[in-house]
Structure formats: C-alpha cells, structure tokens
Design a protein around this motif. Structure first.
Motif: not given
Length: 110
Positions: A34-43
């Motif tokens: 998954l990627v955060s909506n801000d594009g700075r993190a993921g899981l």
C-alpha cells in the motif's frame, strides 16, 4: 539549488513501494503493498504475513519490519510505530480496511 543528492521523491504505486524495499538492507520478499496518499510512506506484506513499513527520507528509503500490533487507525490514516531508528510514520488516507485487504487476491472485473 546546490545540487546535493537527488530531490525528494514520492512513492506513487505499490510497485514503487516494493522497489524501494529492494534499496534497503532489509531482506523482505513483498507480495503486496500500500502507498500513503502523500507518497512518503508505504506498507508491504510477505507470503508469511509479516508486515514491513517503508518511509522516504529525502531520496533515501528506510524500511522496518513491524508487528501487526504496531499499526493503529487514526483520523488521518494508519500510524505505524517502528523501532527507535525508524520512528513512527502515518500512512495518510489508508484505512484499517485497506490494511486488511493487503495481500488478498483482487476480484477480477468482467
């Protein structure tokens, strides 16, 4: 601009999250992300069900395997509590339902 390093980058897709993991020293064979909506993190998740958090610091990716208990839902999204070096990161716009679907086969569209 002084030209030091690369400019800040963003993660735009689950594939980019998995590619960022490969840049880190953490050995992790992700099957979904998954990627955060801000594009700075993921899981990401592997076939054994382990979870790995990824965050960007400038152009560099950092990764940390975290227990499921390190994830919690907030109004902004999922907060991941990593180790002391990794810190905590918020996956903006990601819900507990999104995390629950992580690694599950997607239904085919007709």
């Amino acid at each position: 601009m002084l030209g030091f390093g690369r400019p800040n980058r963003l993660l735009r897709s689950p594939g980019e999250v998995i590619a960022a993991i490969a840049e880190t020293p953490v050995a992790f064979a992700a099957i979904d992300a998954l990627v955060s909506n801000d594009g700075r993190a993921g899981l990401a998740i592997d076939a054994a069900g382990q979870v790995l958090a990824v965050r960007l610091r400038g152009s560099r990716a950092l990764a940390c395997i975290v227990p499921w208990t390190a994830l919690r839902q907030t109004v902004e999204g999922i907060v991941v509590e990593g180790d002391r070096r990794f810190g905590s990161v918020t996956l903006i716009g990601i819900s507990a339902l999104d995390v629950r679907r992580l690694g599950q086969p997607q239904p085919e569209e007709a």
